[in-house]
Scaffold this motif. Structure first.
Motif, PDB file in Angstrom:
ATOM      1  N   GLY A 165     -27.963  19.295 -13.314  1.00  0.00           N
ATOM      2  CA  GLY A 165     -27.049  19.285 -14.449  1.00  0.00           C
ATOM      3  C   GLY A 165     -25.609  19.583 -14.098  1.00  0.00           C
ATOM      4  O   GLY A 165     -24.707  19.376 -14.912  1.00  0.00           O
ATOM      5  N   ASP A 166     -25.368  20.077 -12.888  1.00  0.00           N
ATOM      6  CA  ASP A 166     -24.006  20.394 -12.458  1.00  0.00           C
ATOM      7  C   ASP A 166     -23.137  19.143 -12.362  1.00  0.00           C
ATOM      8  O   ASP A 166     -23.619  18.055 -12.054  1.00  0.00           O
ATOM      9  CB  ASP A 166     -24.007  21.056 -11.072  1.00  0.00           C
ATOM     10  CG  ASP A 166     -24.277  22.544 -11.130  1.00  0.00           C
ATOM     11  OD1 ASP A 166     -24.427  23.072 -12.241  1.00  0.00           O
ATOM     12  OD2 ASP A 166     -24.335  23.176 -10.053  1.00  0.00           O
ATOM     13  N   THR A 167     -21.846  19.323 -12.605  1.00  0.00           N
ATOM     14  CA  THR A 167     -20.846  18.322 -12.247  1.00  0.00           C
ATOM     15  C   THR A 167     -20.196  18.786 -10.953  1.00  0.00           C
ATOM     16  O   THR A 167     -19.701  19.911 -10.878  1.00  0.00           O
ATOM     17  CB  THR A 167     -19.768  18.185 -13.342  1.00  0.00           C
ATOM     18  OG1 THR A 167     -20.404  17.723 -14.549  1.00  0.00           O
ATOM     19  CG2 THR A 167     -18.697  17.203 -12.928  1.00  0.00           C
ATOM     20  N   ILE A 168     -20.247  17.958  -9.916  1.00  0.00           N
ATOM     21  CA  ILE A 168     -19.729  18.370  -8.611  1.00  0.00           C
ATOM     22  C   ILE A 168     -18.656  17.407  -8.124  1.00  0.00           C
ATOM     23  O   ILE A 168     -18.612  16.250  -8.545  1.00  0.00           O
ATOM     24  CB  ILE A 168     -20.857  18.468  -7.553  1.00  0.00           C
ATOM     25  CG1 ILE A 168     -21.546  17.113  -7.369  1.00  0.00           C
ATOM     26  CG2 ILE A 168     -21.863  19.535  -7.932  1.00  0.00           C
ATOM     27  CD1 ILE A 168     -22.548  17.102  -6.232  1.00  0.00           C
ATOM     28  N   GLU A 169     -17.786  17.919  -7.273  1.00  0.00           N
ATOM     29  CA  GLU A 169     -16.728  17.112  -6.679  1.00  0.00           C
ATOM     30  C   GLU A 169     -16.854  17.150  -5.160  1.00  0.00           C
ATOM     31  O   GLU A 169     -17.033  18.220  -4.579  1.00  0.00           O
ATOM     32  CB  GLU A 169     -15.357  17.635  -7.115  1.00  0.00           C
ATOM     33  CG  GLU A 169     -15.122  17.502  -8.613  1.00  0.00           C
ATOM     34  CD  GLU A 169     -13.709  17.885  -9.011  1.00  0.00           C
ATOM     35  OE1 GLU A 169     -12.997  18.494  -8.174  1.00  0.00           O
ATOM     36  OE2 GLU A 169     -13.312  17.575 -10.147  1.00  0.00           O
ATOM     37  N   ILE A 170     -16.776  15.984  -4.547  1.00  0.00           N
ATOM     38  CA  ILE A 170     -16.913  15.844  -3.100  1.00  0.00           C
ATOM     39  C   ILE A 170     -15.615  15.290  -2.533  1.00  0.00           C
ATOM     40  O   ILE A 170     -15.314  14.103  -2.688  1.00  0.00           O
ATOM     41  CB  ILE A 170     -18.079  14.904  -2.728  1.00  0.00           C
ATOM     42  CG1 ILE A 170     -19.379  15.345  -3.382  1.00  0.00           C
ATOM     43  CG2 ILE A 170     -18.219  14.818  -1.213  1.00  0.00           C
ATOM     44  CD1 ILE A 170     -19.952  16.628  -2.834  1.00  0.00           C
ATOM     45  N   PRO A 171     -14.799  16.111  -1.865  1.00  0.00           N
ATOM     46  CA  PRO A 171     -13.556  15.593  -1.286  1.00  0.00           C
ATOM     47  C   PRO A 171     -13.829  14.761  -0.040  1.00  0.00           C
ATOM     48  O   PRO A 171     -14.711  15.073   0.754  1.00  0.00           O
ATOM     49  CB  PRO A 171     -12.785  16.868  -0.932  1.00  0.00           C
ATOM     50  CG  PRO A 171     -13.851  17.898  -0.711  1.00  0.00           C
ATOM     51  CD  PRO A 171     -14.964  17.556  -1.654  1.00  0.00           C
ATOM     52  N   VAL A 172     -13.093  13.687   0.109  1.00  0.00           N
ATOM     53  CA  VAL A 172     -13.106  12.892   1.334  1.00  0.00           C
ATOM     54  C   VAL A 172     -11.728  13.075   1.970  1.00  0.00           C
ATOM     55  O   VAL A 172     -10.712  12.660   1.412  1.00  0.00           O
ATOM     56  CB  VAL A 172     -13.387  11.411   1.054  1.00  0.00           C
ATOM     57  CG1 VAL A 172     -13.317  10.596   2.344  1.00  0.00           C
ATOM     58  CG2 VAL A 172     -14.766  11.250   0.407  1.00  0.00           C
ATOM     59  N   THR A 173     -11.699  13.746   3.111  1.00  0.00           N
ATOM     60  CA  THR A 173     -10.430  14.139   3.724  1.00  0.00           C
ATOM     61  C   THR A 173     -10.151  13.346   4.993  1.00  0.00           C
ATOM     62  O   THR A 173     -11.064  12.869   5.672  1.00  0.00           O
ATOM     63  CB  THR A 173     -10.423  15.640   4.046  1.00  0.00           C
ATOM     64  OG1 THR A 173     -11.547  15.948   4.890  1.00  0.00           O
ATOM     65  CG2 THR A 173     -10.529  16.468   2.781  1.00  0.00           C
ATOM     66  N   PHE A 174      -8.860  13.247   5.302  1.00  0.00           N
ATOM     67  CA  PHE A 174      -8.401  12.508   6.478  1.00  0.00           C
ATOM     68  C   PHE A 174      -7.533  13.444   7.302  1.00  0.00           C
ATOM     69  O   PHE A 174      -6.522  13.956   6.812  1.00  0.00           O
ATOM     70  CB  PHE A 174      -7.602  11.289   6.012  1.00  0.00           C
ATOM     71  CG  PHE A 174      -7.382  10.247   7.071  1.00  0.00           C
ATOM     72  CD1 PHE A 174      -8.404   9.856   7.909  1.00  0.00           C
ATOM     73  CD2 PHE A 174      -6.146   9.629   7.199  1.00  0.00           C
ATOM     74  CE1 PHE A 174      -8.209   8.879   8.873  1.00  0.00           C
ATOM     75  CE2 PHE A 174      -5.933   8.651   8.163  1.00  0.00           C
ATOM     76  CZ  PHE A 174      -6.973   8.275   8.995  1.00  0.00           C
ATOM     77  N   THR A 175      -7.940  13.720   8.538  1.00  0.00           N
ATOM     78  CA  THR A 175      -7.188  14.613   9.416  1.00  0.00           C
ATOM     79  C   THR A 175      -6.868  13.909  10.730  1.00  0.00           C
ATOM     80  O   THR A 175      -7.481  12.900  11.066  1.00  0.00           O
ATOM     81  CB  THR A 175      -7.983  15.896   9.702  1.00  0.00           C
ATOM     82  OG1 THR A 175      -9.269  15.557  10.249  1.00  0.00           O
ATOM     83  CG2 THR A 175      -8.198  16.709   8.431  1.00  0.00           C
ATOM     84  N   GLY A 176      -5.907  14.464  11.470  1.00  0.00           N
ATOM     85  CA  GLY A 176      -5.446  13.804  12.686  1.00  0.00           C
ATOM     86  C   GLY A 176      -4.666  12.551  12.372  1.00  0.00           C
ATOM     87  O   GLY A 176      -4.625  11.593  13.152  1.00  0.00           O
ATOM     88  N   ASN A 177      -4.013  12.547  11.216  1.00  0.00           N
ATOM     89  CA  ASN A 177      -3.334  11.365  10.702  1.00  0.00           C
ATOM     90  C   ASN A 177      -1.933  11.238  11.310  1.00  0.00           C
ATOM     91  O   ASN A 177      -0.925  11.343  10.612  1.00  0.00           O
ATOM     92  CB  ASN A 177      -3.271  11.455   9.174  1.00  0.00           C
ATOM     93  CG  ASN A 177      -2.708  10.212   8.530  1.00  0.00           C
ATOM     94  OD1 ASN A 177      -2.651   9.156   9.149  1.00  0.00           O
ATOM     95  ND2 ASN A 177      -2.296  10.347   7.272  1.00  0.00           N
TER      96      ASN A 177
END
Length: 256
Positions: free
Chosen positions: A43-55
């Protein structure tokens, strides 16, 4: 929806016109990471970040294809409010095929400048589906597919030629309904032993039936799918309690 996905496909094909997976000019290898959630609850609403490093070079164009299990998660959209990528990001969803549970999300962007710096590329939003299973770990992955320019990230050099980079990939997981109880792996002795007595009795059938009726974990005994799904259909129902009782009455009855 078909027209919308067609637009996404055209954009993906435009991106695919460049050489995917070639190494960037200065051999910089950035990292593209899907985040993880450790203690989600049904039932949770979740957020999944997609990150970019070494840019180091910056990114101008991308086409990314992400897979997830629709058994446990429902995709609800993408948030780009804090993205390092300032051009429009378009997202679309491809439903699972018949009899399948793998859903796909297509995300594309095409800019005319480089966006540099490390940070959030976009954030995926999901709802956690209802499940009585505990300690479920479900993956969110980058998937190679012909219908999108998977993993393609491009930057523009000084002469405005598009140059592809092949980033290091880190995929994510969502762990659902975390329990302090150890996960019991199914085996000949554990399956059906709901009360943990070490043997199969009528009490196991009674406890499981009460669990099914209440649609909630029994306060006294931990009920896991690995132990309770004795007929092997992937769910815990009254049919499993009935099969346990059959085995009590006839030891030759086998569990799936």
């Amino acid at each position: 929806m078909k027209k919308y996905l067609s637009i996404l496909l055209v954009l993906s094909l435009v991106l695919s016109a460049f050489n995917v997976f070639s190494v960037s000019a200065d051999d910089t290898v950035p990292t593209l990471t899907i985040g993880s959630v450790e203690e989600a609850v049904s039932g949770d609403t979740i957020e999944i970040p997609v990150t970019f490093t070494g840019n180091t070079n910056g990114v101008s164009n991308f086409g990314i294809y992400i897979s997830y299990d629709t058994t446990y998660l429902t995709y609800t959209g993408v948030d780009t409010s804090d993205s390092i990528y300032k051009s429009t990001i378009i997202d679309g969803e491809e439903a699972p095929g018949e009899g399948e549970t793998v859903g796909h999300i297509i995300l594309t962007g095409a800019g005319i400048t480089n966006y540099t710096g490390d940070g959030n590329l976009f954030t995926l939003k999901f709802t956690v589906n209802d499940t009585t299973e505990t300690n479920v770990s479900t993956a969110i992955t980058f998937t190679d597919a012909e219908s999108a320019a998977t993993f393609q990230l491009q930057y523009i050099n000084e002469t405005y030629d598009n140059i592809d980079c092949n980033p290091t990939i880190v995929e994510g997981t969502v762990t659902i309904n975390v329990s302090d109880e150890p996960v019991v792996e199914p085996d000949d002795t554990a399956m059906g032993d709901i009360d943990g007595s070490g043997k199969i009795t009528a009490n196991d059938a009674a406890v499981l039936l009460q669990y099914v009726i209440d649609n909630a974990a029994n306060e006294e005994w931990h009920v896991s799918t690995a132990v309770a799904d004795v007929n092997g259909d992937g769910t815990v129902t009254a049919a499993d309690a009935a099969l346990i009782m059959d085995k009590v009455l006839d030891a030759s009855v086998s569990f799936s």
